[in-house]
Design an enzyme around this catalytic site. Structure first.
Site, mmCIF file in Angstrom:
data_model
loop_
_atom_site.group_PDB
_atom_site.id
_atom_site.type_symbol
_atom_site.label_atom_id
_atom_site.label_comp_id
_atom_site.label_asym_id
_atom_site.label_seq_id
_atom_site.Cartn_x
_atom_site.Cartn_y
_atom_site.Cartn_z
ATOM 1 N N ARG A 163 0.757 -1.157 0.124
ATOM 2 C CA ARG A 163 -0.036 0.014 0.024
ATOM 3 C C ARG A 163 0.880 1.195 0.059
ATOM 4 O O ARG A 163 1.480 1.507 0.867
ATOM 5 C CB ARG A 163 -0.917 0.049 1.420
ATOM 6 C CG ARG A 163 -1.782 1.284 1.364
ATOM 7 C CD ARG A 163 -3.085 1.113 2.093
ATOM 8 N NE ARG A 163 -2.723 1.063 3.477
ATOM 9 C CZ ARG A 163 -3.475 1.142 4.664
ATOM 10 N NH1 ARG A 163 -4.878 1.167 4.571
ATOM 11 N NH2 ARG A 163 -3.189 1.148 5.978
ATOM 12 N N ASP A 446 -3.443 2.419 13.823
ATOM 13 C CA ASP A 446 -2.752 2.946 12.733
ATOM 14 C C ASP A 446 -3.538 4.722 12.677
ATOM 15 O O ASP A 446 -4.222 5.102 13.588
ATOM 16 C CB ASP A 446 -2.882 2.528 11.411
ATOM 17 C CG ASP A 446 -4.061 2.379 10.485
ATOM 18 O OD1 ASP A 446 -5.029 3.109 11.132
ATOM 19 O OD2 ASP A 446 -4.025 1.718 9.547
#
Length: 528
Positions: A163, A446
């Protein structure tokens, strides 16, 4: 470092093995991508700002009239490659050696190595992440703990996806023609240059997750980047495959169109639940009818979240694409077996709902959750690789279903305020110190966590929300709670970056305007 390519400057300090990554040829490749596509990227970011102004003025989003023919068409995406056919359990984590080894060895079918929300983008982390990815592709990745314990890759590895960072971010340590390079193109380009041919030689391909898209035009840009990159590297068109995270409310209205733009390179869609919640707050921050309650009360079972996920499954399966479920972020705590048992039961329920809705796979954040999630999907799929044949004709989702965020019986509580303050402080302190995947309250958090926490605090404060106990949410209440939580964390010997985290959180929460991404103002404050 001296300029290796005309117009390209490396402003970051020399890092271990950076000479293997920041080669003349690799930098020329990423510079070409940046020069070719950055003008369109900037135009699309300006279109985001213009769209936000219209939303602030009361525009109601919906399914696009100009793309009705795409939604009505009978097209499908390219067939999945063999190693992306069965994705029943996917694990995610930052592109850091130890965590990558544990994830690749976890028994999950797919591992998403994150250069985005789970990786604090210090220059050391950005370069080190590319080094770790290069080694992982060649199956030479290893890690030695300070205590001497060694970690190595096993024989059965998860399929690797990467990603890159979102379109809105720059990589300030590298400039092209005097301006910071697009972080998206930098992350993608370096991985492609160093690993695409090697992946193909090993019978797989360069596979990606794409974050934070807000329109099909942003997906079109990615598709054009893929075409040029494959052409420049001499690998077959369609080698690149990308799964798009549907983690913004605007992208939820364009899922068909996003798949269509990427159809030759598509690997499906993922329900990015946490950023999706943040996106709803962000896009409608001026609207009192979009005030959400405590984060813990915004579950995947509430109506607007159910609408979003069921529409995603229906859209993907109609187009022959994988539908991947959302993250279970729980981290088992061996010192608290009862807490762990209760949490694992909630994970099981979450995955039963997803598999029952027709999802083809799901996300977890810890290797210990792989057997739990895998067991649930094994029970539904058995020896089938997916359940794309479930077209969900029973699903009929309207624009109002996606936008009606009211939750019966929900409220904002002092506990919710304290949790948001505490979690935001802890995560921001970890992030500023170089750790983008922080264990907080038995969850692997996150950047989406901090985004939800700070945006809810801003929303509650600026809309004069009344707490469940009758008190108004005020700046004084926020400051009191923030001071108490900061003192509690500092007394517990927490991160040295807590004071800086508190200043940053104050700036985000007490600002008159709403910052679209905390990372845009936090990047300059990183440790290095």
């Amino acid at each position: 470092m001296p300029d290796l390519v005309h117009g390209v400057a490396i402003l970051g300090s020399d890092q271990p093995r950076s000479s293997e990554i920041l080669t003349t040829e690799a930098l020329a490749f990423v510079a070409d991508l940046h020069r070719s596509f950055n003008p369109r990227r900037l135009e699309l970011l300006e279109a985001r700002r213009e769209r936000q102004a219209r939303l602030d003025a009361g525009e109601q989003p919906g399914f696009l009239a100009e793309t009705a023919d795409v939604r009505a068409g009978s097209w499908t995406v390219a067939a999945a490659p063999d190693d992306l056919h069965d994705r029943r359990v996917e694990i995610t984590g930052p592109a850091e050696a130890k965590m990558m080894i544990n994830a690749l060895n976890s028994g999950a079918r797919v591992f998403m190595a994150d250069l985005e929300d789970a990786l604090s983008p210090t220059w050391a982390n950005v370069v080190g992440g590319q080094v770790a990815l290069r080694d992982a592709v060649r199956q030479t990745l290893s890690f030695r703990n300070p205590d001497g314990k060694e970690y190595r890759l096993g024989d059965q590895l998860a399929t690797l996806l990467v990603r890159p960072r979102g379109w809105h971010l720059d990589e300030s340590h590298v400039t092209v023609d005097g301006s910071p390079i697009s972080a998206s193109l930098f992350d993608f380009g370096l991985f492609m240059y160093h690993n695409a041919a090697e992946r193909a030689a090993r019978g797989t391909g360069p596979y990606f997750y794409l974050p934070k898209l807000e329109s099909h035009l942003e997906a079109r840009l990615w598709n054009d980047v893929f075409v040029r990159a494959q052409d420049r590297l001499g690998i077959p068109q369609g080698s690149v495959r990308a799964t798009v995270l549907i983690e913004t409310i605007l992208a939820a209205f364009e899922m068909d169109e996003i798949l269509y733009e990427l159809r030759d390179h598509s690997a499906g869609l993922n329900a990015g639940r946490w950023d999706y919640i943040f996106s709803i707050i962000k896009k409608f921050h001026d609207r009192p009818d979009f005030v959400l309650p405590d984060r813990a009360q915004v579950t995947m079972a509430v109506p607007f979240m159910r609408s979003y996920t069921q529409l995603l499954v229906q859209t993907c399966h109609r187009r022959g694409a994988h539908a991947i479920g959302g993250m279970s972020a729980f981290i088992p705590n061996r010192r608290e077996p009862e807490v762990t048992a209760n949490a694992l039961e909630q994970v099981r329920i979450d995955k039963e709902r997803e598999s029952g809705d027709g999802f083809d796979g799901t996300w977890v954040a810890h290797p210990d959750l792989v057997p739990v999630a895998g067991g649930v999907f094994d029970a539904v799929l058995a020896d089938r690789p997916n359940q794309k044949e479930r077209l969900r004709p029973d699903v009929a989702i309207s624009a109002s279903d996606l936008l009606s965020v009211a939750i019966d019986g929900a409220s904002v509580t002092e506990a919710g305020v304290r949790t948001n303050v505490s979690v935001a402080l802890q995560y921001l302190a970890a992030w500023l110190g170089g750790n983008g995947a922080a264990a907080i309250n038995n969850l692997m958090e996150d950047a989406a966590t901090a985004e939800i926490s700070r945006s809810q605090l801003w929303q509650w404060l600026h809309h004069d929300v009344t707490l469940a106990d009758g008190r108004p949410m005020t700046a004084d209440l926020y400051s009191t709670v923030r001071g108490e939580e900061l003192a509690r964390l500092q007394s517990g010997g927490a991160s040295a970056h807590l004071t800086d985290a508190a200043r940053l959180l104050d700036a985000l929460v007490l600002s008159d305007g709403f910052e679209p991404f905390l990372t845009l103002i936090a990047y300059p404050k990183l440790a290095g």
